[in-house]
Design a protein around this motif. Structure first.
Motif, PDB file in Angstrom:
ATOM      1  N   GLN A   1       0.842  -1.188   0.000  1.00 22.94           N
ATOM      2  CA  GLN A   1       0.000   0.000   0.000  1.00 22.94           C
ATOM      3  C   GLN A   1       0.883   1.246   0.000  1.00 22.94           C
ATOM      4  O   GLN A   1       1.845   1.332   0.759  1.00 22.94           O
ATOM      5  N   VAL A   2       0.555   2.175  -0.866  1.00 19.65           N
ATOM      6  CA  VAL A   2       1.300   3.428  -0.969  1.00 19.65           C
ATOM      7  C   VAL A   2       0.364   4.571  -0.626  1.00 19.65           C
ATOM      8  O   VAL A   2      -0.701   4.714  -1.230  1.00 19.65           O
ATOM      9  N   GLN A   3       0.755   5.369   0.327  1.00 19.85           N
ATOM     10  CA  GLN A   3      -0.012   6.580   0.653  1.00 19.85           C
ATOM     11  C   GLN A   3       0.739   7.789   0.122  1.00 19.85           C
ATOM     12  O   GLN A   3       1.961   7.878   0.279  1.00 19.85           O
ATOM     13  N   LEU A   4      -0.017   8.685  -0.495  1.00 19.83           N
ATOM     14  CA  LEU A   4       0.556   9.884  -1.090  1.00 19.83           C
ATOM     15  C   LEU A   4      -0.107  11.109  -0.478  1.00 19.83           C
ATOM     16  O   LEU A   4      -1.340  11.171  -0.412  1.00 19.83           O
ATOM     17  N   VAL A   5       0.696  12.074  -0.067  1.00 23.93           N
ATOM     18  CA  VAL A   5       0.165  13.291   0.538  1.00 23.93           C
ATOM     19  C   VAL A   5       0.708  14.491  -0.216  1.00 23.93           C
ATOM     20  O   VAL A   5       1.927  14.727  -0.228  1.00 23.93           O
ATOM     21  N   GLU A   6      -0.210  15.236  -0.845  1.00 20.26           N
ATOM     22  CA  GLU A   6       0.187  16.431  -1.598  1.00 20.26           C
ATOM     23  C   GLU A   6       0.155  17.657  -0.699  1.00 20.26           C
ATOM     24  O   GLU A   6      -0.618  17.718   0.267  1.00 20.26           O
ATOM     25  N   SER A   7       0.957  18.630  -1.050  1.00 18.15           N
ATOM     26  CA  SER A   7       0.939  19.924  -0.371  1.00 18.15           C
ATOM     27  C   SER A   7       1.461  20.984  -1.336  1.00 18.15           C
ATOM     28  O   SER A   7       2.051  20.652  -2.373  1.00 18.15           O
ATOM     29  N   GLY A   8       1.230  22.241  -0.975  1.00 13.37           N
ATOM     30  CA  GLY A   8       1.783  23.341  -1.758  1.00 13.37           C
ATOM     31  C   GLY A   8       0.795  24.091  -2.625  1.00 13.37           C
ATOM     32  O   GLY A   8       1.163  25.072  -3.274  1.00 13.37           O
ATOM     33  N   GLY A   9      -0.442  23.634  -2.665  1.00 13.38           N
ATOM     34  CA  GLY A   9      -1.428  24.345  -3.470  1.00 13.38           C
ATOM     35  C   GLY A   9      -1.815  25.668  -2.827  1.00 13.38           C
ATOM     36  O   GLY A   9      -1.414  25.977  -1.708  1.00 13.38           O
ATOM     37  N   GLY A  10      -2.605  26.441  -3.578  1.00 15.93           N
ATOM     38  CA  GLY A  10      -3.053  27.719  -3.046  1.00 15.93           C
ATOM     39  C   GLY A  10      -3.538  28.643  -4.135  1.00 15.93           C
ATOM     40  O   GLY A  10      -3.763  28.221  -5.273  1.00 15.93           O
ATOM     41  N   LEU A  11      -3.695  29.895  -3.762  1.00 18.00           N
ATOM     42  CA  LEU A  11      -4.148  30.940  -4.682  1.00 18.00           C
ATOM     43  C   LEU A  11      -2.939  31.755  -5.139  1.00 18.00           C
ATOM     44  O   LEU A  11      -2.132  32.202  -4.310  1.00 18.00           O
ATOM     45  N   TYR A 104      -1.849   4.354  -7.414  1.00  9.53           N
ATOM     46  CA  TYR A 104      -2.193   4.976  -6.141  1.00  9.53           C
ATOM     47  C   TYR A 104      -2.368   6.477  -6.361  1.00  9.53           C
ATOM     48  O   TYR A 104      -1.658   7.081  -7.171  1.00  9.53           O
ATOM     49  N   TRP A 105      -3.308   7.053  -5.601  1.00 12.01           N
ATOM     50  CA  TRP A 105      -3.619   8.474  -5.736  1.00 12.01           C
ATOM     51  C   TRP A 105      -3.576   9.180  -4.393  1.00 12.01           C
ATOM     52  O   TRP A 105      -3.942   8.608  -3.372  1.00 12.01           O
ATOM     53  N   GLY A 106      -3.163  10.435  -4.431  1.00 13.31           N
ATOM     54  CA  GLY A 106      -3.271  11.277  -3.260  1.00 13.31           C
ATOM     55  C   GLY A 106      -4.657  11.896  -3.183  1.00 13.31           C
ATOM     56  O   GLY A 106      -5.508  11.664  -4.053  1.00 13.31           O
ATOM     57  N   GLN A 107      -4.865  12.714  -2.163  1.00 15.25           N
ATOM     58  CA  GLN A 107      -6.188  13.299  -1.945  1.00 15.25           C
ATOM     59  C   GLN A 107      -6.413  14.556  -2.770  1.00 15.25           C
ATOM     60  O   GLN A 107      -7.536  15.035  -2.894  1.00 15.25           O
ATOM     61  N   GLY A 108      -5.360  15.103  -3.326  1.00 12.23           N
ATOM     62  CA  GLY A 108      -5.460  16.284  -4.165  1.00 12.23           C
ATOM     63  C   GLY A 108      -5.198  17.570  -3.405  1.00 12.23           C
ATOM     64  O   GLY A 108      -5.408  17.668  -2.204  1.00 12.23           O
ATOM     65  N   THR A 109      -4.712  18.564  -4.160  1.00 10.36           N
ATOM     66  CA  THR A 109      -4.490  19.893  -3.597  1.00 10.36           C
ATOM     67  C   THR A 109      -4.987  20.925  -4.615  1.00 10.36           C
ATOM     68  O   THR A 109      -4.733  20.804  -5.806  1.00 10.36           O
ATOM     69  N   GLN A 110      -5.697  21.925  -4.125  1.00  7.41           N
ATOM     70  CA  GLN A 110      -6.312  22.904  -5.000  1.00  7.41           C
ATOM     71  C   GLN A 110      -5.300  23.969  -5.420  1.00  7.41           C
ATOM     72  O   GLN A 110      -4.595  24.541  -4.576  1.00  7.41           O
ATOM     73  N   VAL A 111      -5.257  24.240  -6.711  1.00  4.69           N
ATOM     74  CA  VAL A 111      -4.474  25.347  -7.259  1.00  4.69           C
ATOM     75  C   VAL A 111      -5.440  26.283  -7.967  1.00  4.69           C
ATOM     76  O   VAL A 111      -6.178  25.869  -8.857  1.00  4.69           O
ATOM     77  N   THR A 112      -5.444  27.540  -7.546  1.00  2.00           N
ATOM     78  CA  THR A 112      -6.312  28.543  -8.150  1.00  2.00           C
ATOM     79  C   THR A 112      -5.461  29.697  -8.649  1.00  2.00           C
ATOM     80  O   THR A 112      -4.686  30.283  -7.887  1.00  2.00           O
ATOM     81  N   VAL A 113      -5.585  29.978  -9.937  1.00  4.42           N
ATOM     82  CA  VAL A 113      -4.834  31.073 -10.551  1.00  4.42           C
ATOM     83  C   VAL A 113      -5.837  32.161 -10.917  1.00  4.42           C
ATOM     84  O   VAL A 113      -6.651  32.001 -11.826  1.00  4.42           O
ATOM     85  N   SER A 114      -5.758  33.264 -10.200  1.00  6.70           N
ATOM     86  CA  SER A 114      -6.740  34.325 -10.392  1.00  6.70           C
ATOM     87  C   SER A 114      -6.191  35.640  -9.873  1.00  6.70           C
ATOM     88  O   SER A 114      -5.414  35.675  -8.913  1.00  6.70           O
ATOM     89  N   SER A 115      -6.603  36.718 -10.530  1.00  3.85           N
ATOM     90  CA  SER A 115      -6.223  38.051 -10.061  1.00  3.85           C
ATOM     91  C   SER A 115      -7.298  38.614  -9.141  1.00  3.85           C
ATOM     92  O   SER A 115      -7.154  39.725  -8.630  1.00  3.85           O
TER      93      SER A 115
END
Length: 115
Positions: A1-11, A104-115
């Motif tokens: 079993q492989v667990q993946l944890v994403e980080s670093g997303g944001g606006l 295997y998949w991580g839970q995802g991290t949101q990336v939003t590109v907006s002014s």
């Protein structure tokens, strides 16, 4: 079993940069391919970038020249450096580990590109 944890997303504003990280619970040294996928609202999940165990990389045409995937086997971590971000890069970004016999998949991290 492989667990993946994403980080670093944001606006981030258009033209800005972000670096995503994906930490694996096991050694990634021998995993066939590590990758980043993304899914925007109402769209299918798509491949963004892959890095194979031998170091070969593969990118979607839409991100070539702007995104860079890398891996640190000692830290069991995969990175996605994203530069010159555009509003169309807005999506949930998922880390993937292709172990040939299973994905295997991580839970995802949101990336939003907006002014």
């Amino acid at each position: 079993q492989v667990q993946l944890v994403e980080s670093g997303g944001g606006l981030v504003q258009p033209g800005g940069s972000l670096r995503l990280s994906c930490a694996a619970s096991v050694s990634i040294f021998s995993i066939y391919a590590m990758g980043w996928y993304r899914q925007a609202p109402g769209k299918q999940r798509e491949l963004v970038a892959q890095i194979f165990s031998g170091g070969i990389t593969n990118y979607a045409d839409s991100v070539k020249g702007r995104f860079t995937i890398s891996r640190d086997n000692a830290k069991n971590t995969v990175y996605l450096q994203m530069n010159s971000l555009k509003p169309e890069d807005t999506a949930v970004y998922y880390c993937n580990a292709d172990a040939v016999s299973r994905n295997y998949w991580g839970q995802g991290t949101q990336v939003t590109v907006s002014s």
